[in-house]
Design an enzyme around this catalytic site. Structure first.
Site, PDB file in Angstrom:
ATOM      1  N   HIS A   1      38.351  37.051  47.980  1.00  0.00           N
ATOM      2  CA  HIS A   1      38.471  37.199  49.438  1.00  0.00           C
ATOM      3  C   HIS A   1      37.782  36.036  50.166  1.00  0.00           C
ATOM      4  O   HIS A   1      36.632  36.163  50.577  1.00  0.00           O
ATOM      5  CB  HIS A   1      37.840  38.528  49.887  1.00  0.00           C
TER       6      HIS A   1
ATOM      7  N   GLU B   1      38.190  35.053  53.082  1.00  0.00           N
ATOM      8  CA  GLU B   1      37.912  35.384  54.491  1.00  0.00           C
ATOM      9  C   GLU B   1      36.480  35.871  54.691  1.00  0.00           C
ATOM     10  O   GLU B   1      35.975  35.852  55.816  1.00  0.00           O
ATOM     11  CB  GLU B   1      38.925  36.416  55.010  1.00  0.00           C
TER      12      GLU B   1
ATOM     13  N   CYS C   1      44.174  38.552  47.395  1.00  0.00           N
ATOM     14  CA  CYS C   1      43.975  39.718  46.532  1.00  0.00           C
ATOM     15  C   CYS C   1      45.299  40.413  46.242  1.00  0.00           C
ATOM     16  O   CYS C   1      46.107  39.869  45.509  1.00  0.00           O
ATOM     17  CB  CYS C   1      42.916  40.640  47.125  1.00  0.00           C
TER      18      CYS C   1
HETATM   19  N1  GLN Z   1      44.631  46.920  44.787  1.00  0.00           N
HETATM   20  C1  GLN Z   1      44.376  45.680  44.165  1.00  0.00           C
HETATM   21  C2  GLN Z   1      43.331  45.786  43.067  1.00  0.00           C
HETATM   22  O1  GLN Z   1      42.563  46.702  43.047  1.00  0.00           O
HETATM   23  C3  GLN Z   1      43.974  44.626  45.178  1.00  0.00           C
HETATM   24  C4  GLN Z   1      42.700  44.903  45.900  1.00  0.00           C
HETATM   25  C5  GLN Z   1      42.525  44.118  47.145  1.00  0.00           C
HETATM   26  O2  GLN Z   1      43.478  43.589  47.728  1.00  0.00           O
HETATM   27  N2  GLN Z   1      41.314  44.065  47.643  1.00  0.00           N
HETATM   28  O3  GLN Z   1      43.247  44.922  42.219  1.00  0.00           O
END
Ligand code: GLN
Length: 548
Positions: free
Chosen positions: A508, A510, A382
């Site tokens: 994600h 994970e 992310c």
């Molecule tokens: N802050 C980033 C976004 O909103 C990444 C979010 C995250 O790592 N879950 O796109």
């Protein structure tokens, strides 16, 4: 109709109710029962999505896009099932429903009260999953500790459900702590007696006492607990501290917890328990043939719970490769151009963590530059993927001030930008791009080889995204988008094919790794780290040979 097991906690928080609930569920599942677990949290936030990880640990996201408590992660990892919004309810959500109904006129003429209106809504939600026909047993974990003011409506609802369904269809497990007093050289039962009294004062009698303890309970202590807490002697379950949470189901089985529970619920106990795969995993976990060291570069490193699912995924991915993964938390705030080599040179792989906001961003970018230039296996999740894109733009494409508009809204090179549909959103709660989305993979790429499939689905939680206006430039220079959402064209995965293992994912992974099905990208990353370590060793040996 399903049977309902409730798990309450007394004496102190952090006793591991979630792990206990997941372990009990695992044992019942291993005997052929269809089990699910739900958690009721007594705080007033509608969900934990707006909470800082320091407050509440990681925010776990389900396929249906619910932002939930991290215990749901344990439920999924232990049971290999999928949970949903229905598996996590907060006081905020309960009140929101009741207040909305009140405004709609559902209670016209009546005073709306905690009892019966709030408790009725809790009850409706507690019974919901058991009414779908999908489960034989529903385990409900009550967050907080018995005696807390905010936990009272939940305990009252459990009392009512027990009264309505009877004791053959409901069961109450109370988790408590038996402290060992060094000076007296004794285990102490009094705090447990008090917490059971507290429950009884609310009209709830526990059937099973689960006693967290550092040293084994003697028969005398078990008898004393049974007598004073009003439970059967075989319902005093010892829960000794163990070195991995994955050992807990085995320990609970050793205490005959599954047999006792099935007996009390009047459920047949005929099938032998099938824990073969679980035990195979434990065996690998306990007998690794080597180790690799992975740097987890993030900004919430003081608190292990902030990256809970990442840590667990490394345990699954390590076991599947027969190695122990030592995860070294590294604060990105303390990495800079001058110290980056010193801080990272001993690592076999680098993972840059998800996150929000500007703090620690430059350190993450430095760490990625180091991994990219030195062929160190890299995995960005992310925000970690977004940082990999920024790093590439700055240091390969020459866009020196490239950034994400999350950090610098008027950056000259917005290589990461807010998604179009996010721009009109003003409310913060539950409004990110959340939950499962499809992703198509390009055949022959690292991602496609790892997944062994051309189409995958992964869970998301973000507002910002790779800016496709720059894609051609990136691909010409060697960073390729190898996974895209088929409907929106959003870039979900980037790779650098000339690097031995460099992958950034917008989703994600994970959140989908379980004991029985470790996540392929974690498995592949650990394998790449092993290869890197071996290569480093060989290079060092060759150098030594030349010197000699
Ligand atoms: N802050 C980033 C976004 O909103 C990444 C979010 C995250 O790592 N879950 O796109």
């Amino acid at each position: 109709m399903a049977k309902y097991i409730f798990v309450t906690g007394g004496v102190t928080s952090s006793l591991g109710k979630g792990i206990f609930a997941a372990s009990l569920a695992k044992l019942l599942q291993s005997k052929g029962y269809r089990v699910t677990i739900q958690k009721f949290d007594p705080y007033i936030n509608v969900d934990p999505g707006t909470l800082n990880p320091y407050e509440h640990g990681e925010c776990y996201v389900t396929d249906d896009g619910a932002e939930t408590d991290l215990d749901l992660g344990h439920y999924e990892r232990f049971l290999n099932i999928r949970t949903s919004q229905a598996n996590n309810v907060t006081t905020g959500r309960v009140y929101q429903t009741v207040i909305t109904k009140e405004r709609e006129g559902a209670y016209l003429g009546k005073t709306v009260q905690v009892i019966p209106h709030i408790t009725d809504e809790i009850k409706r939600r507690m019974l919901l999953l058991g009414q779908t026909g999908e489960y034989d047993i529903v385990i409900t974990e009550l967050g907080g500790t018995v005696g807390d003011i905010e936990a009272q409506p939940y305990v009252e609802t459990v009392r009512q459900i027990r009264w309505e369904l009877g004791e053959h269809d409901t069961l109450i497990c109370h988790l408590t702590l038996i402290p060992y007093l060094k000076s007296a050289k004794e285990l102490k039962t009094k705090p447990t007696q008090h917490s059971v009294k507290e429950l009884q004062a609310l009209g709830v009698m526990p059937d099973i006492l689960v006693c967290r303890t550092e040293t084994p309970l003697s028969d005398d202590i078990r008898k004393k607990l049974a007598l004073f807490c009003n439970v059967d002697i075989d319902s005093v379950i010892q829960a000794l501290d163990v070195d991995t949470i994955y050992q807990v189901p085995i320990e609970m089985q050793g205490e005959n917890l599954d047999t006792t529970v099935l007996h009390k619920l009047h459920l047949p106990d005929i099938n032998p328990s099938n824990l073969d795969k679980w035990k195979e995993f434990l065996n690998k976990l306990h007998h690794p043939r080597g180790e690799v060291r992975i740097g987890l570069v993030g900004k919430y490193i003081e608190l292990q719970d902030a990256y809970k699912s990442i840590h667990e995924s490394f345990i699954h991915g390590g076991a599947s490769n027969n190695v122990e993964v030592i995860v070294e938390p590294i604060s990105s705030e303390h990495i800079d151009e001058d110290n980056v080599v010193d801080k990272l040179k001993h690592l076999d792989g680098i993972l840059v963590a998800p996150g929000f906001g500007n703090r620690g961003i430059e350190g993450k970018i430095e760490a990625i530059k180091y991994a990219r230039e030195n062929n160190v296996p890299f995995f960005g999740i992310c925000l970690g993927m977004q940082c990999a894109v920024i790093e590439f733009a700055r240091n390969v494409l020459g866009m020196k001030t490239a950034h994400s508009t999350e950090m610098v809204p008027d950056t000259k090179f917005p290589v990461i930008d807010m998604m179009e549909e996010q721009k009109k959103i003003v409310k913060k709660g539950g409004t990110m791009r959340l939950g499962a989305y499809n992703c198509d993979l390009i055949p022959g790429t690292l991602a496609q080889k790892l997944y062994g499939s051309n189409h995958i689905s992964e869970r998301h939680r973000h507002r910002f995204e790779f800016n496709n206006a720059y894609l051609e430039q990136f691909e010409k220079a060697g960073m390729i988008a190898t996974g895209k959402n088929p409907d929106s064209g959003l870039v979900e995965i980037v790779e650098i094919p000339s690097h031995p293992f460099f992958i950034g994912v917008q989703f994600h992974p994970e959140l989908k790794s379980t004991v029985v099905t470790p996540h392929p990208v974690f498995v592949g990353f650990v394998k790449a780290a092993m290869q890197y370590k071996n290569n480093q060793k060989k290079t060092a040996e060759m150098k030594n040979a030349v010197v000699a």
